[in-house]
Structures are given as C-alpha cells and as structure tokens.
Design a protein around this motif. Structure first.
Motif, PDB file in Angstrom:
ATOM      1  N   SER A   1       0.816  -1.217   0.000  1.00  0.00           N
ATOM      2  CA  SER A   1       0.000   0.000   0.000  1.00  0.00           C
ATOM      3  C   SER A   1       0.849   1.266   0.000  1.00  0.00           C
ATOM      4  CB  SER A   1      -0.918   0.015   1.222  1.00  0.00           C
ATOM      5  OG  SER A   1      -0.164   0.131   2.423  1.00  0.00           O
ATOM      6  N   GLY A   2       2.159   1.089   0.151  1.00  0.00           N
ATOM      7  CA  GLY A   2       3.043   2.247   0.173  1.00  0.00           C
ATOM      8  C   GLY A   2       3.228   2.856   1.546  1.00  0.00           C
ATOM      9  N   LYS A   3       2.539   2.342   2.569  1.00  0.00           N
ATOM     10  CA  LYS A   3       2.673   2.887   3.924  1.00  0.00           C
ATOM     11  C   LYS A   3       3.961   2.405   4.583  1.00  0.00           C
ATOM     12  CE  LYS A   3      -1.334   4.939   3.800  1.00  0.00           C
ATOM     13  NZ  LYS A   3      -1.423   6.416   3.750  1.00  0.00           N
ATOM     14  N   GLY A   4       4.315   1.146   4.331  1.00  0.00           N
ATOM     15  CA  GLY A   4       5.520   0.584   4.921  1.00  0.00           C
ATOM     16  C   GLY A   4       5.404   0.434   6.426  1.00  0.00           C
ATOM     17  N   LEU A   5       6.524   0.148   7.066  1.00  0.00           N
ATOM     18  CA  LEU A   5       6.584   0.073   8.522  1.00  0.00           C
ATOM     19  C   LEU A   5       6.961   1.446   9.087  1.00  0.00           C
ATOM     20  CD1 LEU A   5       8.461  -3.330   8.913  1.00  0.00           C
ATOM     21  CD2 LEU A   5       6.037  -2.893   9.356  1.00  0.00           C
ATOM     22  N   PRO A   6       6.705   1.677  10.359  1.00  0.00           N
ATOM     23  CA  PRO A   6       7.108   2.972  10.950  1.00  0.00           C
ATOM     24  C   PRO A   6       8.611   3.196  10.785  1.00  0.00           C
ATOM     25  CG  PRO A   6       5.657   1.771  12.441  1.00  0.00           C
ATOM     26  CD  PRO A   6       6.005   0.827  11.333  1.00  0.00           C
ATOM     27  N   PRO A   7       9.046   4.437  10.586  1.00  0.00           N
ATOM     28  CA  PRO A   7      10.483   4.726  10.406  1.00  0.00           C
ATOM     29  C   PRO A   7      11.279   4.358  11.654  1.00  0.00           C
ATOM     30  CG  PRO A   7       9.218   6.753  10.703  1.00  0.00           C
ATOM     31  CD  PRO A   7       8.220   5.654  10.533  1.00  0.00           C
ATOM     32  N   LEU A   8      12.519   3.929  11.451  1.00  0.00           N
ATOM     33  CA  LEU A   8      13.387   3.556  12.569  1.00  0.00           C
ATOM     34  C   LEU A   8      14.089   4.768  13.170  1.00  0.00           C
ATOM     35  CD1 LEU A   8      15.015   0.321  11.075  1.00  0.00           C
ATOM     36  CD2 LEU A   8      13.195   0.465  12.787  1.00  0.00           C
ATOM     37  N   ARG A   9      14.116   5.866  12.425  1.00  0.00           N
ATOM     38  CA  ARG A   9      14.752   7.083  12.913  1.00  0.00           C
ATOM     39  C   ARG A   9      13.807   8.262  12.741  1.00  0.00           C
ATOM     40  NH1 ARG A   9      20.950   6.706  10.463  1.00  0.00           N
ATOM     41  NH2 ARG A   9      21.522   4.728  11.502  1.00  0.00           N
ATOM     42  N   GLY A  10      14.098   9.313  13.460  1.00  0.00           N
ATOM     43  CA  GLY A  10      13.283  10.507  13.352  1.00  0.00           C
ATOM     44  C   GLY A  10      12.514  10.788  14.620  1.00  0.00           C
ATOM     45  N   PRO A  11      11.759  11.908  14.648  1.00  0.00           N
ATOM     46  CA  PRO A  11      10.972  12.268  15.835  1.00  0.00           C
ATOM     47  C   PRO A  11       9.994  11.164  16.214  1.00  0.00           C
ATOM     48  CG  PRO A  11      11.016  14.056  14.229  1.00  0.00           C
ATOM     49  CD  PRO A  11      11.604  12.864  13.545  1.00  0.00           C
ATOM     50  N   ASN A  12      10.015  10.792  17.474  1.00  0.00           N
ATOM     51  CA  ASN A  12       9.078   9.813  18.052  1.00  0.00           C
ATOM     52  C   ASN A  12       9.247   8.394  17.513  1.00  0.00           C
ATOM     53  OD1 ASN A  12       7.694  11.657  19.741  1.00  0.00           O
ATOM     54  ND2 ASN A  12       6.447  12.348  18.010  1.00  0.00           N
ATOM     55  N   ALA A  13      10.270   8.126  16.686  1.00  0.00           N
ATOM     56  CA  ALA A  13      10.431   6.780  16.130  1.00  0.00           C
ATOM     57  C   ALA A  13      10.595   5.738  17.239  1.00  0.00           C
ATOM     58  CB  ALA A  13      11.636   6.739  15.191  1.00  0.00           C
ATOM     59  N   GLY A  14      11.396   6.067  18.238  1.00  0.00           N
ATOM     60  CA  GLY A  14      11.602   5.142  19.354  1.00  0.00           C
ATOM     61  C   GLY A  14      10.323   4.876  20.121  1.00  0.00           C
ATOM     62  N   TRP A  15       9.514   5.942  20.348  1.00  0.00           N
ATOM     63  CA  TRP A  15       8.246   5.782  21.059  1.00  0.00           C
ATOM     64  C   TRP A  15       7.274   4.912  20.262  1.00  0.00           C
ATOM     65  CZ3 TRP A  15       7.741   6.639  25.960  1.00  0.00           C
ATOM     66  CH2 TRP A  15       8.482   7.638  26.597  1.00  0.00           C
ATOM     67  N   VAL A  16       7.246   5.103  18.941  1.00  0.00           N
ATOM     68  CA  VAL A  16       6.325   4.327  18.110  1.00  0.00           C
ATOM     69  C   VAL A  16       6.669   2.839  18.159  1.00  0.00           C
ATOM     70  CG1 VAL A  16       5.583   3.875  15.736  1.00  0.00           C
ATOM     71  CG2 VAL A  16       5.749   6.230  16.561  1.00  0.00           C
ATOM     72  N   TRP A  17       7.948   2.510  18.025  1.00  0.00           N
ATOM     73  CA  TRP A  17       8.348   1.098  18.052  1.00  0.00           C
ATOM     74  C   TRP A  17       8.203   0.499  19.445  1.00  0.00           C
ATOM     75  CZ3 TRP A  17       8.761  -2.326  14.335  1.00  0.00           C
ATOM     76  CH2 TRP A  17       8.928  -1.878  13.028  1.00  0.00           C
ATOM     77  N   ALA A  18       8.420   1.309  20.474  1.00  0.00           N
ATOM     78  CA  ALA A  18       8.190   0.825  21.844  1.00  0.00           C
ATOM     79  C   ALA A  18       6.702   0.524  22.049  1.00  0.00           C
ATOM     80  CB  ALA A  18       8.668   1.867  22.859  1.00  0.00           C
ATOM     81  N   ALA A  19       5.849   1.400  21.510  1.00  0.00           N
ATOM     82  CA  ALA A  19       4.407   1.166  21.596  1.00  0.00           C
ATOM     83  C   ALA A  19       4.015  -0.089  20.822  1.00  0.00           C
ATOM     84  CB  ALA A  19       3.644   2.379  21.051  1.00  0.00           C
ATOM     85  N   ALA A  20       4.600  -0.283  19.634  1.00  0.00           N
ATOM     86  CA  ALA A  20       4.305  -1.475  18.834  1.00  0.00           C
ATOM     87  C   ALA A  20       4.717  -2.743  19.576  1.00  0.00           C
ATOM     88  CB  ALA A  20       5.006  -1.395  17.483  1.00  0.00           C
ATOM     89  N   LEU A  21       5.870  -2.690  20.246  1.00  0.00           N
ATOM     90  CA  LEU A  21       6.331  -3.845  21.026  1.00  0.00           C
ATOM     91  C   LEU A  21       5.366  -4.150  22.172  1.00  0.00           C
ATOM     92  CD1 LEU A  21       8.471  -5.962  21.793  1.00  0.00           C
ATOM     93  CD2 LEU A  21       9.665  -4.162  23.081  1.00  0.00           C
ATOM     94  N   CYS A  22       4.971  -3.117  22.902  1.00  0.00           N
ATOM     95  CA  CYS A  22       4.041  -3.314  24.022  1.00  0.00           C
ATOM     96  C   CYS A  22       2.668  -3.768  23.527  1.00  0.00           C
ATOM     97  CB  CYS A  22       3.917  -2.022  24.825  1.00  0.00           C
ATOM     98  SG  CYS A  22       5.412  -1.547  25.706  1.00  0.00           S
TER      99      CYS A  22
END
Length: 311
Positions: free
Chosen positions: A62-83
């Motif tokens: 769809s062109g959305k891809g996965l959340p970016p690994l770098r950038g603003p809030n990237a760490g929070w997004v992946w932490a949320a995905a893990l939880c």
C-alpha cells in the motif's frame, strides 16, 4: 511525546465496531477446535505469524511501509508497537488458549466483558478526553450485567479439574492485557494506522514464535480441521481485527473500542445457534436489550449528535 487528537465516534467507527465484534465472536469457537490439535503457545504463535506476514505485506504494497526507525518519536512508536504486540496479542492469546482448556466455555466470555470496566479508570487518568462520567459508568455497568445475564451463572460453576483456579486467573489476566494494550494503542505518537498495525503484529510474532518453538517445538502432526481453524484465526480475528482495532482506538479512543467486548458473547451465541444448532438461552433477548441499552447510554451524547436530523 505527541498524541494524535481524538474525535467523537463516527458512523464509520460504529460500523467497524460491529464488524470487529462479529469477527471476534467466532474466535472462541475456532480456538476450541484448534486446541484439539495444537498446544496453547503454538496456537498463539500460529495466529500472529501469518497475521504479521499479511499485515506487513499489505503495509508495503500500500506504500505505507513500517514505521520509520529514525526521526521524531520513532523510538516511542516502536516501543508502543512492542508493548501492543505483547499486551494485545502474544500474551493474552496464550493465556486464553491455555485457560480455555480448564474453565467453562462461558467463563472466558465473562472475563472479556470485564475489559471495558478495566479500561474506564485507566482511560480516565491516562488518556486525554476520556473522562469518566456517571452516564458512561452506568452504561458500561449495565452492559456487563447484560453479559452476565446472557451467559448465565453456570459460567462460574467449578468443573472440578486441575489448574481451574489458575486458568480463571489466566482469563482475567488476558482481560487486563487487552485493557493495557488498548491504552497504549491510543497513546502511541502519530503514525500511519496501517504501519502501526503491521509493526504490532510483527512484534507479536517475534515474541510468540521463538517461545512456541522453545516450549512446544514443531508440531508432530497437522490435523486438517484444527490447522484450518488456526489459519482462519490468523487472517480474520487477528490480522483484520488488529487493523480495525488500531483505526477505532486511534480515532475514537479505548473506551469506545471496549464496547466490542459486550458484543462478542452475543455473536458467539448467534453463531453457535446458526452453525452448531445450539439453542439460544431463554434470557437471550432480555440480555441483548440490556447490553444494547447500556452501550447506547454510555455513548448517549455521541449518538444524539450522530443521529441529529440535518437542518
């Protein structure tokens, strides 16, 4: 950490809520079938792994891809995905699969109906715009009473089997996991809903698959009906439902999403009557009326705006 703005539930959100309730209404029946051929950890892993493949593929195509690994809030997004992967999928799927081996079938339905009551205080303190009002509290309580009436007190009757007490705690633990997962879904920083759903399921798979291989190993046999049941569980109540869940929670909040837990026992009984030829309990329509009234009461202000005649 920025949190996306929450809006009042739209007609689309109500349709999605009914849709996910219908999908999840089949899951307990299919899980019982899957347990005939596989262990509880293997079932959890076999649900989330195909779902992860489907959602990640859909996100990429769809062109959305996965959340970016770098950038603003990237760490929070992946932490949320893990939880979210842990609390909304991997751990509660295991707890329910294991628990359903030792408790009455209706007991799991009762514990799922407790999810909205667990979400209410959490959302009140943690989620902006999710204040607990007496109207919302009364509506959620009526819905829970309706579910108790629908399932009946036999759900609490002891089967006299080993591990029953622990299994009941496991079912309530799953309800607590779903409540926590819903709050985390709402508090995740702004990100594509498709990308977030895909990342969540990917994390759930990375948690569940190694655990299943370690504890239960590869299955010695793959009986046809339980295998098909797991595949259906992975596609609809897991992959499709995860995407719908993210859309509803991100747009309308965890309290609104939790209303689905009052629908699931209704759909379970309807499917049991239509597919398995089971009789609906005599209190079905009275309980249904109470559940629907409780849902309407909890969302009364929203419904008034939604169905107000155009001027």
């Amino acid at each position: 950490m920025n949190v996306p703005a929450q809006t009042s539930p739209s007609l689309k959100n109500w349709i999605l809520l009914i849709t996910i309730g219908l999908i999840w209404g089949t899951s307990f029946m299919m899980m019982s079938v899957a347990l005939r051929g596989f262990g509880p950890v293997s079932i959890a892993a076999s649900r989330v792994t195909p779902a992860a493949i489907l959602l990640v593929s859909f996100a990429l195509l769809s062109g959305k891809g996965l959340p970016p690994l770098r950038g603003p809030n990237a760490g929070w997004v992946w932490a949320a995905a893990l939880c979210m992967g842990f609390f909304s999928n991997a751990f509660p799927f295991f707890l329910l699969s294991w628990g359903q081996q030792y408790v009455a079938s209706g007991f799991a339905g009762v514990t799922m109906a407790a999810v909205p009551l667990l979400i209410l205080p959490l959302a009140h303190f943690l989620v902006p715009g999710e204040r607990l009002s007496w109207l919302k509290g009364a509506g959620f309580t009526l819905g829970f009473i309706g579910v108790l009436m629908l399932i009946g007190l036999n759900a609490f009757k002891s089967l006299g089997v080993d591990n029953e007490a622990t299994a009941r705690l496991a079912c309530f633990g799953a309800a607590g996991c779903y409540a926590i997962g819903s709050i985390i879904t709402r508090l995740c920083p702004p990100v594509s809903k498709i990308a977030l759903a895909a990342a969540t399921m990917l994390m759930a798979s990375l948690i569940s698959l190694p655990m299943a291989l370690w504890l239960e190993g590869l299955p010695e046999a793959m009986p046809l009906i339980p295998t098909l049941s797991i595949l259906v569980l992975g596609i609809f109540p897991t992959a499709v439902a995860q995407l719908i869940l993210v859309v509803i929670v991100r747009e309308s909040g965890p309290s609104f999403m939790s209303l689905v837990n009052y629908q699931v026992p209704i759909w379970s009984l309807i499917f049991g009557a239509l597919i398995l030829g089971e009789h609906l309990p005599t209190q079905f329509f009275a309980a249904l009326a109470l559940i629907l009234f409780g849902m309407a009461l909890s969302q009364w202000k929203v419904l008034r705006v939604l169905f107000r005649p155009a001027t």
